[in-house]
Write a protein that holds these residues in place. Structure first.
Motif, PDB file in Angstrom:
ATOM      1  N   ASP A  61      -0.579  -5.924  15.773  1.00 50.95           N
ATOM      2  CA  ASP A  61      -1.591  -6.847  15.251  1.00 50.95           C
ATOM      3  C   ASP A  61      -1.113  -7.500  13.958  1.00 50.95           C
ATOM      4  O   ASP A  61      -1.328  -8.715  13.741  1.00 50.95           O
ATOM      5  CB  ASP A  61      -2.902  -6.096  15.001  1.00 50.95           C
ATOM      6  N   GLU A  62      -0.475  -6.722  13.095  1.00 51.89           N
ATOM      7  CA  GLU A  62       0.047  -7.286  11.850  1.00 51.89           C
ATOM      8  C   GLU A  62       1.126  -8.325  12.129  1.00 51.89           C
ATOM      9  O   GLU A  62       1.207  -9.362  11.446  1.00 51.89           O
ATOM     10  CB  GLU A  62       0.617  -6.167  10.980  1.00 51.89           C
ATOM     11  N   MET A  63       1.956  -8.062  13.131  1.00 53.78           N
ATOM     12  CA  MET A  63       3.003  -9.025  13.479  1.00 53.78           C
ATOM     13  C   MET A  63       2.385 -10.335  13.975  1.00 53.78           C
ATOM     14  O   MET A  63       2.827 -11.419  13.586  1.00 53.78           O
ATOM     15  CB  MET A  63       3.924  -8.408  14.533  1.00 53.78           C
ATOM     16  N   ALA A  64       1.371 -10.236  14.829  1.00 50.01           N
ATOM     17  CA  ALA A  64       0.708 -11.449  15.324  1.00 50.01           C
ATOM     18  C   ALA A  64       0.019 -12.207  14.196  1.00 50.01           C
ATOM     19  O   ALA A  64       0.079 -13.444  14.125  1.00 50.01           O
ATOM     20  CB  ALA A  64      -0.307 -11.065  16.401  1.00 50.01           C
ATOM     21  N   ALA A  68      -0.689   3.579  15.220  1.00 47.71           N
ATOM     22  CA  ALA A  68       0.279   2.937  14.328  1.00 47.71           C
ATOM     23  C   ALA A  68       0.992   1.776  15.017  1.00 47.71           C
ATOM     24  O   ALA A  68       1.180   0.704  14.427  1.00 47.71           O
ATOM     25  CB  ALA A  68       1.297   3.965  13.830  1.00 47.71           C
ATOM     26  N   HIS A  69       1.381   1.980  16.267  1.00 47.58           N
ATOM     27  CA  HIS A  69       2.107   0.925  16.982  1.00 47.58           C
ATOM     28  C   HIS A  69       1.210  -0.293  17.212  1.00 47.58           C
ATOM     29  O   HIS A  69       1.618  -1.449  16.978  1.00 47.58           O
ATOM     30  CB  HIS A  69       2.606   1.479  18.313  1.00 47.58           C
ATOM     31  N   LEU A 104       7.685  -8.644   7.878  1.00 46.68           N
ATOM     32  CA  LEU A 104       6.793  -9.650   8.457  1.00 46.68           C
ATOM     33  C   LEU A 104       6.390 -10.678   7.411  1.00 46.68           C
ATOM     34  O   LEU A 104       6.366 -11.892   7.688  1.00 46.68           O
ATOM     35  CB  LEU A 104       5.557  -8.967   9.044  1.00 46.68           C
ATOM     36  N   ASP A 105       6.072 -10.207   6.210  1.00 47.63           N
ATOM     37  CA  ASP A 105       5.685 -11.149   5.145  1.00 47.63           C
ATOM     38  C   ASP A 105       6.849 -12.065   4.792  1.00 47.63           C
ATOM     39  O   ASP A 105       6.668 -13.282   4.626  1.00 47.63           O
ATOM     40  CB  ASP A 105       5.235 -10.359   3.912  1.00 47.63           C
ATOM     41  N   GLN A 106       8.044 -11.484   4.683  1.00 47.95           N
ATOM     42  CA  GLN A 106       9.208 -12.301   4.317  1.00 47.95           C
ATOM     43  C   GLN A 106       9.495 -13.365   5.370  1.00 47.95           C
ATOM     44  O   GLN A 106       9.690 -14.548   5.041  1.00 47.95           O
ATOM     45  CB  GLN A 106      10.427 -11.392   4.136  1.00 47.95           C
ATOM     46  N   VAL A 107       9.517 -12.962   6.628  1.00 45.01           N
ATOM     47  CA  VAL A 107       9.810 -13.926   7.693  1.00 45.01           C
ATOM     48  C   VAL A 107       8.708 -14.966   7.780  1.00 45.01           C
ATOM     49  O   VAL A 107       8.969 -16.174   7.965  1.00 45.01           O
ATOM     50  CB  VAL A 107       9.990 -13.189   9.036  1.00 45.01           C
ATOM     51  N   LEU A 150       6.587   9.486   8.112  1.00 46.32           N
ATOM     52  CA  LEU A 150       7.634   8.548   8.535  1.00 46.32           C
ATOM     53  C   LEU A 150       7.027   7.283   9.115  1.00 46.32           C
ATOM     54  O   LEU A 150       7.460   6.163   8.784  1.00 46.32           O
ATOM     55  CB  LEU A 150       8.536   9.224   9.568  1.00 46.32           C
ATOM     56  N   ALA A 151       6.016   7.428   9.954  1.00 49.05           N
ATOM     57  CA  ALA A 151       5.381   6.248  10.560  1.00 49.05           C
ATOM     58  C   ALA A 151       4.751   5.375   9.488  1.00 49.05           C
ATOM     59  O   ALA A 151       4.854   4.132   9.528  1.00 49.05           O
ATOM     60  CB  ALA A 151       4.332   6.683  11.579  1.00 49.05           C
ATOM     61  N   GLY A 152       4.095   5.999   8.497  1.00 47.68           N
ATOM     62  CA  GLY A 152       3.476   5.217   7.430  1.00 47.68           C
ATOM     63  C   GLY A 152       4.503   4.460   6.608  1.00 47.68           C
ATOM     64  O   GLY A 152       4.309   3.277   6.277  1.00 47.68           O
ATOM     65  N   ASN A 153       5.610   5.120   6.264  1.00 46.79           N
ATOM     66  CA  ASN A 153       6.640   4.454   5.462  1.00 46.79           C
ATOM     67  C   ASN A 153       7.333   3.342   6.243  1.00 46.79           C
ATOM     68  O   ASN A 153       7.587   2.249   5.709  1.00 46.79           O
ATOM     69  CB  ASN A 153       7.668   5.482   4.994  1.00 46.79           C
ATOM     70  N   VAL A 154       7.640   3.611   7.510  1.00 46.91           N
ATOM     71  CA  VAL A 154       8.296   2.581   8.328  1.00 46.91           C
ATOM     72  C   VAL A 154       7.381   1.380   8.514  1.00 46.91           C
ATOM     73  O   VAL A 154       7.820   0.219   8.452  1.00 46.91           O
ATOM     74  CB  VAL A 154       8.706   3.178   9.695  1.00 46.91           C
ATOM     75  N   ARG A 155       6.103   1.642   8.716  1.00 48.90           N
ATOM     76  CA  ARG A 155       5.153   0.536   8.879  1.00 48.90           C
ATOM     77  C   ARG A 155       5.045  -0.285   7.600  1.00 48.90           C
ATOM     78  O   ARG A 155       4.995  -1.528   7.648  1.00 48.90           O
ATOM     79  CB  ARG A 155       3.792   1.102   9.261  1.00 48.90           C
TER      80      ARG A 155
END
Length: 835
Positions: free
Chosen positions: A641-644, A635-636, A543-546, A531-536
């Motif tokens: 980091d990906e968001m930043a 994961a969090h 993030l890419d779209q925004v 679940l964590a992998g799919n949600v991430r």
């Protein structure tokens, strides 16, 4: 004396006038029963005192107190004493009464002695009888003890006899069982010999095997014979003996096994035919009887499967109707909502049918749980998969269906609806009853082909949605541009009016897509790590779209600033041009300035919406995404980091655009100062005129422009971004003003005018809340004093602020009396010696 019926005592002897000659005789019987002393006394004196009682009765009402003394009746002697000296005594019966009382007392004493004697005799007799009674009781106790011993011996004997009888019974029962077993064995051997007669010959069997009324018994015997023969063949196969007899026996039993198998098959078919006929007539008792007998053949598996296979719910026509109910008559792809309603209705019908079948199965089969397990398994392996095969057509990722046909999102929504409804069906079937069948695991296996590549379809769907949305926005912007034309641009309106602005609603739609995808992740992923992998993975798409969307929006806004800057550069003129050309260039510069201001505001709106969009994403991450990532280590933090990293490109575009905004503002400030600032503003021809304390026109125009254009910046920027932008703009404004004032000379009245301008600028930049900028403008106000004070006071003007001495020297050179007053040499020697 004796007592009469009225309770009075009477004499035992005849009365006579003389009491002394016939004394009263008392008897023991006088004291029996309800004895009353008053009655006894009255009877004693009644004959002697009749007149006394009459007089006493006559006078008792009024003179009762005279006859009583201290509560006692007066005696005769007392009466005599009352009338001393009289001729006759008042109470002449006294002597008779005394004689009577003495006689009575003597008799009473005699009576007491008689009674005491009788009591003594009675006590002695009682003692004698008590001794005899005790002796009798002792003898009885000994007798009872003997009886108890006899009963104990009798009970022991009875118990022994009972045990012996029980043992005899057990032996008899065992012997009977052995006899019965021997009898059954003889019968089985006889039946086995019949089956062993010749291969395929079942005509010479005992009537038992052809009697329909004894089918159960025949089936039981046939199974026993078959089991025995197969075991013997197995033993013979394992043995290495070469005894001819054994080989012959083995071959003989093989014939018996073949015949028994053929007979069992024939009998099973007969029973199944009878079972089917009873099923059509709904004769549950006959069905139950057949099912009980068939349970002896492979534990009734064939009967169970046969019953389930003939259920109408598995007919081809019924399953075709399933597809029509869910997909519609045309068979086209329905909407998820219609599919959900169709699946709910169909699955409810299946559940009701299974529930009805459960009642029949419970009444018919000896092991209903096994039958229910087969029935539910058939539902989930036959009826449901055939429907899902038509409902869930997996699209191609290389050539996905266009959005006009629903796109990939339609497949994903249909998959989620089918999964949820089928999951509900499995729970309902579990509640109805399905034995030990793993309903949930069987249901999950139906969707494994879709779940294995699910996340790839989710990511591809999000990309397709983004691409379609961008195309939709491009078409809308193009249509808007075509409808408005170029009227606004010819009048110097915003170049950005033809550019597409960032929309918070669009980003909100991105988040809504992602939220829907995340809900499907939770539906299809049961393990926390999966679940964590799919949600991430899904959140990374957001993030890419925004990031793409707001970065492209900021870049488009920057393009507007760049175009405005190009317009300004185009109309920069040299010094020697005609008045007509200069007027035309000034008009074009005004238009370029309007375009720059519009582009500035447009970019600030983009920055504000960019910040709002980022805040929406961060809030969505904190409220909806992080809880799925926290259970998995790392994961969090990785998602943060990906968001930043994703927002860094937008931050870079925003930073560059804000720098361009500062350039745009400063270019317009320089244009206004160049166009509006006159040399006479700071050096009036007649210095004796009363100085004008108003700010110059150029200052007023610049402050008005800054107030107007920076209003959008104050609204759009927040926190450190706002502080950094305004600080940078304030520093650039300070530097630009210094460079601008280097072009003029100042007399004292012009210095006062300049000081007024500096105050105006300082009051405006104070709204920046930038302490360093405020300090610089305060120092400018101090330096403006170099134009006001007399030349001899200049040396002491900056004693408290030596840090601005260098800039002050540049200002002093702008004094109109700098050369005439030879300030260069004076200040050079003075400040040179001081340093």
């Amino acid at each position: 004396m004796k007592e009469t019926k009225d309770g009075t005592m009477t004499r035992r002897i005849s009365e006579s006038p003389s009491t002394e000659n016939n004394p009263i005789v008392l008897d023991i019987d006088d004291f029996k029963g309800d004895f009353s002393f008053d009655s006894l006394f009255g009877n004693l004196v009644n004959e002697l005192l009749p007149s006394y009682f009459e007089e006493e009765t006559d006078t008792s009402d009024g003179h009762g107190n005279d006859t009583m003394a201290n509560g006692h009746l007066r005696t005769p002697s007392d009466a005599v004493k009352l009338v001393p000296g009289s001729l006759s005594p008042l109470f002449p019966e006294v002597d008779s009464l005394l004689s009577l009382f003495k006689n009575s007392c003597t008799q009473l004493i005699d009576l007491r002695k008689q009674i005491d004697g009788k009591l003594y005799n009675l006590k002695k007799e009682v003692s004698t009888q008590d001794s005899k009674h005790r002796k009798t009781l002792s003898e009885l106790e000994k007798g009872v003890d003997g009886l108890f011993d006899s009963f104990a011996r009798l009970d022991s004997r009875i118990s022994s006899v009972g045990q012996t009888a029980a043992k005899i019974g057990d032996h008899l029962q065992s012997a009977d069982a052995q006899r019965e077993t021997a009898s059954q064995t003889i019968d089985l051997i006889k039946y086995l010999m019949e089956f062993n007669s010749s291969p395929g010959d079942l005509m010479e069997l005992s009537p038992l095997f052809s009697d329909d009324s004894r089918v159960a018994e025949a089936a039981s015997i046939a199974q026993k014979l078959r089991s025995f023969a197969e075991e013997d063949i197995g033993r013979q196969g394992m043995s290495v003996s070469t005894v001819v007899g054994n080989a012959t026996a083995s071959r003989g039993l093989e014939v018996a096994v073949a015949n028994l198998q053929e007979y069992c098959n024939e009998l099973e078919n007969r029973l199944l035919i009878r079972f089917d006929a009873a099923s059509q007539r709904r004769e549950l008792s006959t069905m139950a009887e057949c099912a009980k007998i068939l349970s002896q053949f492979n534990r009734g598996t064939s009967a169970m499967q046969h019953y389930v296979g003939l259920r109408p719910m598995f007919d081809v026509e019924v399953m075709n109707e399933d597809a029509k109910l869910v997909l519609g008559d045309s068979g086209s792809q329905p909407s998820p909502s219609n599919a959900a309603r169709g699946l709910s209705a169909l699955y409810k019908e299946i559940t009701d049918t299974v529930r009805k079948e459960a009642a029949t199965i419970t009444a018919v089969f000896p092991s209903p749980k096994d039958v229910m397990s087969i029935l539910v398994q058939r539902v989930l392996e036959d009826r449901v998969p055939k429907l899902l095969e038509k409902l869930l057509v997996k699209p191609s990722l290389i050539n996905p269906p266009p959005m006009e046909e629903g796109g990939l999102i339609l497949y994903l929504r249909m998959l989620a609806v089918a999964y949820e409804k089928t999951q509900d069906l499995s729970r309902d079937l579990r509640s109805v009853g399905c034995g030990d069948l793993d309903v949930e695991g069987l249901m999950e296996s139906l969707f494994l082909p879709h779940q294995d590549v699910y996340i790839e379809y989710e990511q591809a769907s999000l990309r397709q949605l983004y691409k379609a949305k961008m195309e939709e926005l491009r078409i809308e912007n193009q249509q808007s541009s075509e409808s408005t034309g170029t009227i606004g641009r010819t009048k110097g309106a915003s170049i950005a009016s033809s550019q597409q602005q960032i929309s918070v609603a669009v980003v909100t739609e991105f988040v809504r897509w992602n939220e829907e995808a995340t809900s499907r992740c939770t539906l299809f992923s049961s393990q926390p790590a999966t679940l964590a992998g799919n949600v991430r993975a899904v959140f990374t798409c957001l993030l890419d779209q925004v990031s793409w969307y707001i970065t492209e929006g900021l870049e488009r806004a920057r393009d507007s600033l760049t175009e405005a800057a190009a317009l300004r550069e185009r109309f920069v003129l040299g010094t020697s041009v005609s008045r007509r050309v200069a007027a035309a260039a000034a008009s074009a510069a005004e238009a370029a300035a309007a375009a720059g201001e519009s582009s500035f505001k447009s970019f600030m709106v983009s920055v504000q919406r960019c910040g709002s969009s980022v805040a929406i994403v961060q809030q969505y991450f904190a409220n909806s995404v992080s809880r799925f990532l926290l259970p998995v280590d790392g994961a969090h933090a990785a998602s943060c980091d990906e968001m930043a990293s994703a927002m860094s490109s937008a931050e870079g575009a925003a930073y560059k655009g804000l720098q361009q905004c500062i350039e745009t503002v400063m270019a317009e400030v320089e244009r206004l100062l160049s166009a509006e600032q006159k040399a006479t503003d700071y050096r009036s021809p007649d210095d004796s005129i009363v100085p004008d304390h108003r700010p110059t026109n150029a200052c007023s125009r610049v402050v008005a422009y800054l107030s107007r254009v920076l209003e959008s910046a104050f609204t759009a920027l927040e926190g450190l971004n706002k502080q950094a932008f305004l600080t940078e703009l304030g520093n650039r404004l300070h530097k630009g003003l210094l460079n601008h004032w280097q072009k003029f000379t100042f007399n004292p009245s012009g210095g006062l005018r300049l000081k007024r301008d500096i105050t105006e600028y300082g009051e405006f930049v104070r709204s920046f809340n930038a302490p360093t900028v405020d300090e610089k403008f305060e120092l400018l106000g101090i330096m403006a004093n170099v134009f006001i004070v007399a030349p001899e006071s200049l040396s002491s003007l900056f004693e408290g602020t030596p840090s601005i001495r260098k800039d002050a020297q540049r200002f002093i050179q702008l004094r109109d009396d700098y050369k005439s007053a030879k300030l260069a040499s004076k200040l050079g020697s003075l400040w040179g010696s001081s340093t």
